[in-house]
Design an enzyme around this catalytic site. Structure first.
Site, PDB file in Angstrom:
ATOM      1  CG  ASN A  11      -1.014   0.390  -2.076  1.00  0.00           C
ATOM      2  OD1 ASN A  11      -0.982   1.591  -2.359  1.00  0.00           O
ATOM      3  ND2 ASN A  11      -1.449  -0.062  -0.913  1.00  0.00           N
ATOM      4  CE  LYS A  13       1.472  -0.037   1.406  1.00  0.00           C
ATOM      5  NZ  LYS A  13       1.740  -0.766   2.648  1.00  0.00           N
ATOM      6  CG  HIS A  94      -4.291  -0.689   2.548  1.00  0.00           C
ATOM      7  ND1 HIS A  94      -3.531  -0.481   3.666  1.00  0.00           N
ATOM      8  CD2 HIS A  94      -3.522  -1.378   1.670  1.00  0.00           C
ATOM      9  CE1 HIS A  94      -2.331  -1.026   3.463  1.00  0.00           C
ATOM     10  NE2 HIS A  94      -2.304  -1.566   2.265  1.00  0.00           N
ATOM     11  CD  GLU A  96      -0.454   1.133   4.863  1.00  0.00           C
ATOM     12  OE1 GLU A  96      -0.625   1.902   3.906  1.00  0.00           O
ATOM     13  OE2 GLU A  96       0.418   0.233   4.861  1.00  0.00           O
ATOM     14  CD  GLU A 166      -2.558  -5.619   1.438  1.00  0.00           C
ATOM     15  OE1 GLU A 166      -1.707  -5.646   0.539  1.00  0.00           O
ATOM     16  OE2 GLU A 166      -2.905  -4.569   2.011  1.00  0.00           O
ATOM     17  N   GLY A 172       4.803  -4.131   5.269  1.00  0.00           N
ATOM     18  CA  GLY A 172       5.936  -3.237   5.470  1.00  0.00           C
ATOM     19  C   GLY A 172       6.924  -3.700   6.519  1.00  0.00           C
ATOM     20  CB  SER A 211       6.751  -8.561   3.533  1.00  0.00           C
ATOM     21  OG  SER A 211       6.697  -7.552   4.532  1.00  0.00           O
TER      22      SER A 211
HETATM   23  P1  13P Z   1       4.330  -4.149   1.611  1.00  0.00           P
HETATM   24  O1  13P Z   1       4.466  -4.917   0.323  1.00  0.00           O
HETATM   25  O2  13P Z   1       5.223  -2.936   1.650  1.00  0.00           O
HETATM   26  O3  13P Z   1       4.426  -5.014   2.808  1.00  0.00           O
HETATM   27  O4  13P Z   1       2.838  -3.539   1.600  1.00  0.00           O
HETATM   28  C1  13P Z   1       1.776  -4.378   1.359  1.00  0.00           C
HETATM   29  C2  13P Z   1       0.565  -3.540   1.181  1.00  0.00           C
HETATM   30  O5  13P Z   1       0.080  -2.925   2.107  1.00  0.00           O
HETATM   31  C3  13P Z   1      -0.009  -3.463  -0.169  1.00  0.00           C
HETATM   32  O6  13P Z   1      -1.272  -2.875  -0.149  1.00  0.00           O
END
Ligand code: 13P
Length: 250
Positions: A11, A13, A94, A96, A166, A172, A211
């Site tokens: 992903n 983003k 997701h 976010e 997640e 992140g 992460s």
């Molecule tokens: P990170 O791997 O940067 O923590 O992000 C995870 C994520 O949101 C994948 O969709």
């Protein structure tokens, strides 16, 4: 290893440019992973990624989809459009998008229905915040997020895609869930699916995200109910994503 095939998802983003992506794809294609892989670029780059991966084991996907079909929905992208430009998968719910764009459980469920109707394989994301975990609400939050989707489609339909756990506090932050914490939630998700359809529960890939790095992927993926990963930051570097894929195949 379980009987379920490993699935690793990148992903990206809101990162990348056409030039960045061309370089990433060249690195990736030079050493293609042994597992099934899906790359989720920003929507405007899906066609570029899909064209480059055509014929490869990896596929392209979208980071979101509109819950409506064509028409007066300014700014939105439909499931049919995503399929048209080469997407085969879509991330839905997701954290976010839930936190910053108002994607409630019913909206998430509507998106899953639209994706499935168009032939897109959904990766449905669930996960608790730090406050919810500290209040002992993890299992309840995950169950509510999952049940909202299961009100609109069957576990057998969902098994065409995947479910990603997640934890919001791990995304992140560099602070991954421990393999034991992740396994506990994955097992609960599988049990909840199994209560409705045992065969579909066994067939559904459950991905961990938050992460994931080359250094912690192997231990996470060795857990019985962790079938792969949804990787954010570490997927931006092809070599790191490939190392995570390799960890999944050990
Ligand atoms: P990170 O791997 O940067 O923590 O992000 C995870 C994520 O949101 C994948 O969709």
């Amino acid at each position: 290893m379980t009987q379920r095939a490993r699935l690793l998802a990148a992903n990206w983003k809101m990162n990348g440019s056409r030039a960045d992506i061309a370089r990433w794809l060249a690195d990736f294609q030079a050493r293609p992973p042994a597992c099934e892989a899906v790359v989720f670029p920003p929507a405007v780059y899906i066609a570029q990624v899909a064209a480059a991966l055509a014929g490869a084991a990896a596929q392209a996907g979208a980071q979101d989809v509109c819950e409506f079909t064509a028409g007066a929905w300014t700014g939105e992208v439909s499931a049919e459009m995503l399929v048209d430009v080469g997407a085969r998968w879509v991330i839905i719910g997701h954290s976010e998008r839930r936190a910053s764009f108002g994607h409630t459980d019913p909206i998430v469920a509507g998106k899953v229905v639209r994706a499935l109707a168009a032939g897109l394989r959904p990766i449905v994301c669930v996960g608790e915040t730090r406050e919810q975990r500290e209040a002992g609400l993890t299992q309840r939050v995950i169950a509510e997020q999952l049940d909202a989707v299961l009100q609109r489609c069957t576990p057998a339909q969902l098994s065409a895609g995947a479910i990603a756990y997640e934890p919001v506090w791990a995304i992140g932050t560099g602070l991954s869930a421990t393999p034991q914490q992740a396994q506990e939630v994955h097992a609960a998700i599988r049990a909840r699916l199994a209560a409705r359809d045992g065969a579909a529960a066994q067939a559904t890939r459950l991905l961990y995200g938050g992460s994931v790095k080359p250094g912690n992927a192997g231990e996470l993926f060795s857990q019985p109910d962790i079938d792969g990963g949804l990787v954010g930051g570490a997927s931006l570097v092809a070599a790191d994503f490939l190392a995570i894929c390799a960890a999944g195949m050990q």
